[in-house]
Write an enzyme that holds these catalytic residues in place. Structure first.
Site, PDB file in Angstrom:
ATOM      1  N   ARG A 157      13.768  -6.887   3.817  1.00  0.00           N
ATOM      2  CA  ARG A 157      12.551  -6.872   3.018  1.00  0.00           C
ATOM      3  C   ARG A 157      12.958  -6.856   1.556  1.00  0.00           C
ATOM      4  O   ARG A 157      13.857  -6.099   1.177  1.00  0.00           O
ATOM      5  CB  ARG A 157      11.751  -5.618   3.366  1.00  0.00           C
ATOM      6  N   TYR A 168       5.428  -0.761  -6.507  1.00  0.00           N
ATOM      7  CA  TYR A 168       5.609  -0.272  -5.146  1.00  0.00           C
ATOM      8  C   TYR A 168       6.930  -0.794  -4.563  1.00  0.00           C
ATOM      9  O   TYR A 168       7.284  -1.958  -4.718  1.00  0.00           O
ATOM     10  CB  TYR A 168       4.459  -0.745  -4.222  1.00  0.00           C
ATOM     11  N   ASP A 187       6.379  -6.803   1.266  1.00  0.00           N
ATOM     12  CA  ASP A 187       5.248  -5.890   1.482  1.00  0.00           C
ATOM     13  C   ASP A 187       4.341  -5.898   0.245  1.00  0.00           C
ATOM     14  O   ASP A 187       4.789  -5.555  -0.859  1.00  0.00           O
ATOM     15  CB  ASP A 187       5.789  -4.474   1.727  1.00  0.00           C
ATOM     16  N   HIS A 224       1.500  -4.137   0.177  1.00  0.00           N
ATOM     17  CA  HIS A 224       0.977  -2.769   0.158  1.00  0.00           C
ATOM     18  C   HIS A 224      -0.507  -2.732  -0.201  1.00  0.00           C
ATOM     19  O   HIS A 224      -0.924  -1.952  -1.070  1.00  0.00           O
ATOM     20  CB  HIS A 224       1.813  -1.883  -0.783  1.00  0.00           C
ATOM     21  N   GLU A 243       3.480  -8.594   4.403  1.00  0.00           N
ATOM     22  CA  GLU A 243       2.934  -7.358   4.990  1.00  0.00           C
ATOM     23  C   GLU A 243       1.746  -6.815   4.194  1.00  0.00           C
ATOM     24  O   GLU A 243       1.780  -6.811   2.954  1.00  0.00           O
ATOM     25  CB  GLU A 243       4.068  -6.335   5.009  1.00  0.00           C
ATOM     26  N   GLU A 248       0.329  -0.399   9.465  1.00  0.00           N
ATOM     27  CA  GLU A 248       0.969   0.916   9.332  1.00  0.00           C
ATOM     28  C   GLU A 248      -0.039   2.046   9.107  1.00  0.00           C
ATOM     29  O   GLU A 248       0.281   3.194   9.381  1.00  0.00           O
ATOM     30  CB  GLU A 248       2.049   0.909   8.249  1.00  0.00           C
ATOM     31  N   ARG A 277       1.884  -3.692  13.159  1.00  0.00           N
ATOM     32  CA  ARG A 277       2.886  -2.743  12.663  1.00  0.00           C
ATOM     33  C   ARG A 277       2.508  -1.276  12.895  1.00  0.00           C
ATOM     34  O   ARG A 277       2.971  -0.388  12.189  1.00  0.00           O
ATOM     35  CB  ARG A 277       3.150  -2.998  11.171  1.00  0.00           C
ATOM     36  N   GLU A 331      11.194  -1.865  11.591  1.00  0.00           N
ATOM     37  CA  GLU A 331      11.609  -1.431  10.255  1.00  0.00           C
ATOM     38  C   GLU A 331      12.615  -0.287  10.390  1.00  0.00           C
ATOM     39  O   GLU A 331      12.462   0.598  11.225  1.00  0.00           O
ATOM     40  CB  GLU A 331      10.385  -0.941   9.472  1.00  0.00           C
ATOM     41  N   TRP A 372      -2.981   1.887  -3.624  1.00  0.00           N
ATOM     42  CA  TRP A 372      -1.551   2.041  -3.942  1.00  0.00           C
ATOM     43  C   TRP A 372      -0.692   1.276  -2.946  1.00  0.00           C
ATOM     44  O   TRP A 372      -0.887   1.196  -1.812  1.00  0.00           O
ATOM     45  CB  TRP A 372      -1.141   3.524  -3.923  1.00  0.00           C
TER      46      TRP A 372
END
Ligand code: CS2
Ligand code: MG
Length: 402
Positions: free
Chosen positions: A147, A159, A210, A212, A236, A262, A283, A339, A402
């Site tokens: 990643r 991030y 990612d 996020h 992601e 997630e 995920r 991951e 975030w």
């Protein structure tokens, strides 16, 4: 056999972890992870006050019944606190079942479907030149998937980019740190990074990124399209996923594969994403999605729709979660990627385990149960420390994901 005792242990060997240890009247023990980053004590209290008293005297072999008892039986359903607590009980009961049977848990789940669990690591750095060095480090360690996250010029923090390259940890202050965000700067910065990484490492290294949860669907569609030449394995969490149908718009515009989940807790959070084939990887994690019992249900459902697993494995998921995830990863038909953010030495000492990394693969424990424990004497040396995840604001100070 009956459950005689259940202890909730909160410890901070580098970061906070909540662990449930179940002990039977015949002396068998099992461990489960109940860590919810930045909200640890809510789960510890849910377990101590509402779950542990109901566990005492139950048959530890009745995993499905206990799951339904804690889920349907509580009347109040879903949510990260409830589902992390149920997950901890579920993991601990699978651990006990494996130990009683004398088998590693993956043998109880149907046995091995592959030679090893392919994992991805996190290369992160402020600049493109620095991140190329980091990707190279992972390649040298044997990783087959990486990643890539870099700083965004004009923003002080981003991030996924931390002070410590190997052990990035965002929950770093008792009261949330405030960070800033600009979608415009971010969208301009990312594609050139992947152009450089592909150029340097060739077509075969699997690359991931990612977002996020920070874009709108149309912004995510633009990013996905601009990354198509670099053939990412997945993009992601491109948008917040409360609105599952939002992904249809992204899908209409790009062939970059999408990975989400997630922050999901149950199959109901991803039912539409999966059944309408709006994502490629789900995920969800063992700890935040109700344990092995429920995560297997999600992955089985996903297998009907060409969706593969991609379990979350950040450092806030304890070695107990990672150990449990590996048993599922090695056994299911539709495994995608796992991951693997390395835990610090202090964390690994508190949680002795026998899963191991070799040549880009993690291998689950071969001993009976999950193959992981919590050393309570070590844990006692590291008391809980309040730590919250950052809060994100746009340049005009509006709160943003975030
Ligand atoms: C991240 C996580 O691993 C990931 O993909 O999105 O690091 C996430 O930020 C943390 O788990 C939050 O607790
Ligand atoms: Mg993520």
């Amino acid at each position: 056999m009956r459950i005689a005792e259940a202890r909730v242990i909160v410890t901070c060997p580098g970061r906070n972890f909540v662990t449930l240890k179940i002990i039977t009247d015949e002396g068998a023990t099992g461990v489960g992870d109940a860590t919810l980053n930045g909200r640890e004590l809510a789960v510890a209290s849910y377990l101590r006050e509402h779950v542990v008293p109901a566990l005492l005297g139950r048959d530890p072999a009745m995993i499905e019944d206990t799951w339904q008892y804690l889920y349907q039986g509580a009347y109040w359903r879903r949510g990260p606190v409830t589902m992390s607590a149920i997950a901890a009980v579920d993991m601990a009961l699978w651990d006990i079942k494996g130990k009683v049977a004398g088998l590693p848990v993956y043998q109880l789940l149907g046995g091995r479907s592959r030679a090893g669990v392919t994992v991805y690591g996190h290369a992160n750095a402020e600049t493109v030149d620095e991140v190329l060095v980091e990707v190279g480090r992972y390649v040298d360690m044997g990783y087959r998937a990486v990643r890539v996250q870099t700083g965004v010029p004009g923003l002080t923090t981003t991030y996924g980019v931390g002070g410590d390259r190997m052990f990035y940890e965002p929950a770093d202050a008792a009261i949330a740190t405030e960070v800033e965000w600009s979608t415009e700067r971010y969208l301009a910065a990312v594609p050139p990074v992947f152009a450089r990484v592909r150029d340097e490492f060739g077509p075969h290294l699997r690359l991931l990124h990612d977002v996020h949860h920070r874009l709108t669907p149309i912004e995510a569609a633009r990013l996905g399209r601009s990354l198509e030449p670099y053939a990412l394995t997945w993009l992601e969490d491109p948008v917040r996923a409360e609105l599952q149908e939002g992904f249809r718009l992204i899908r209409q515009h790009t062939t970059t594969p999408l990975a989400v989940g997630e922050v999901f807790n149950t199959i109901w959070d991803c039912q539409r994403l999966i059944s309408e084939q709006l994502i490629d990887y789900i995920r969800t994690s063992v700890v935040h999605a109700g344990g092995l019992t429920h995560l297997r249900r999600i992955f089985d459902f996903a297998s009907l729709y060409h969706v593969r697993s991609g379990s979350h494995g950040a450092t806030d998921l304890s070695p107990v979660s990672l150990a449990a995830a590996l048993h599922l990863d090695i056994s299911i038909p539709n495994f995608g990627l796992q991951e693997y953010m390395r835990h610090t030495r202090a964390t690994d000492t508190a949680f002795p385990h026998t899963y191991r990394f070799e040549a880009g693969y993690l291998h689950p424990a071969e001993e009976p149960g999950l193959g992981v424990d919590l050393d309570e004497q070590v844990a006692a040396q590291y008391p809980y420390q309040p730590a919250a995840l950052p809060v994100n604001r746009l340049e005009d100070r509006t709160i943003h994901s975030w």
